[in-house]
Enzyme design. Sequence first.
Site, PDB file in Angstrom:
ATOM      1  N   HIS A 130       0.804  -1.169  -0.073  1.00 30.18           N
ATOM      2  CA  HIS A 130      -0.023  -0.050   0.053  1.00 30.18           C
ATOM      3  C   HIS A 130       0.749   1.229  -0.012  1.00 30.18           C
ATOM      4  CE1 HIS A 130      -3.721   1.940   1.458  1.00 30.18           C
ATOM      5  NE2 HIS A 130      -2.843   3.112   1.917  1.00 30.18           N
ATOM      6  N   HIS A 166       1.866   4.967  -0.858  1.00 30.90           N
ATOM      7  CA  HIS A 166       1.596   6.544  -1.361  1.00 30.90           C
ATOM      8  C   HIS A 166       2.657   7.137  -2.317  1.00 30.90           C
ATOM      9  CE1 HIS A 166      -2.016   7.378   1.470  1.00 30.90           C
ATOM     10  NE2 HIS A 166      -1.919   6.078   1.783  1.00 30.90           N
ATOM     11  N   CYS A 182      -3.676  11.132   4.565  1.00 32.09           N
ATOM     12  CA  CYS A 182      -3.829  10.692   6.029  1.00 32.09           C
ATOM     13  C   CYS A 182      -3.842  12.150   6.746  1.00 32.09           C
ATOM     14  CB  CYS A 182      -2.431  10.029   6.284  1.00 32.09           C
ATOM     15  SG  CYS A 182      -2.580   9.392   7.941  1.00 32.09           S
ATOM     16  N   ASN A 239      -3.101   7.542  -2.126  1.00 33.00           N
ATOM     17  CA  ASN A 239      -2.550   6.324  -2.679  1.00 33.00           C
ATOM     18  C   ASN A 239      -2.154   6.429  -4.013  1.00 33.00           C
ATOM     19  OD1 ASN A 239      -1.591   3.494  -2.648  1.00 33.00           O
ATOM     20  ND2 ASN A 239      -3.722   2.737  -1.893  1.00 33.00           N
TER      21      ASN A 239
END
Length: 249
Positions: A151, A153, A184, A193
């Site tokens: 995952h 970013h 975030c 992301n």
Amino acid sequence: PQLADAVDVMQHIQRRKGVRYTCLIPNLKGFERALAAGADEVAIFGAASEAFSQKNINCSIAESLDRFKEVVAAANAASIPVRGYVSCAVGCPYSGKVEPQQAAKVARALYDMGCYEVSVSDTIGVGTPASIAAALQATAELVPPEKLAVHLHDTYGQALANILTALQMGIRVIDASVAGLGGCPYAKGASGNVATEDVVYMLDGLGIKHGVDMSKLLEASEYICTALGRENQSHVAKAMSGRRQLQNA
């Protein structure tokens, strides 16, 4: 508070067959709300950084893992799958570099408590192919590689390079976000992301089958950006939009 209307969102979406609807939850209360809202799956997130854990969910890493054991037990009782995330696996906005072994330790704890898959997450997008490789190598020594995902970013423009590194290390599950939406609230300056469109374009170039229709993906990307009034963060979406404009001129 943010996400206070998550139950309303879940109850009003039009569900499509074959789509798994997942809720990200911080504790047992969150799981109960997700279950009541009809979630097909839940996701829990343990940080590899003590500072980020305190800022994000107001407890230590050890305390967060104890909370999640209750969540996993409740989810098992309700036959709800649980996915785990290791936040800030390579870097923290408060304490800087995160050692690979620390990320691996948290990943192993999530896997041991019953997460069917653990996503190694570069929450603030500071990772490079070298740091991502180190985190994945350390984690793969404690968790079966086929149970890992990434995952990543794209804050520093490294996400695709990092994904290619993960693919070369055998990772086959990649988290992505249409138009690169997200971020975030506890990581100031972090972008969303990696854009799904950019990942799909790269996978096409590598000859890797993925089952995603790029034309439909671009339609969804344009739709959500228009609805939110936000600029599309996908390089591929921007390029293809520009090409269409030239063709129609």
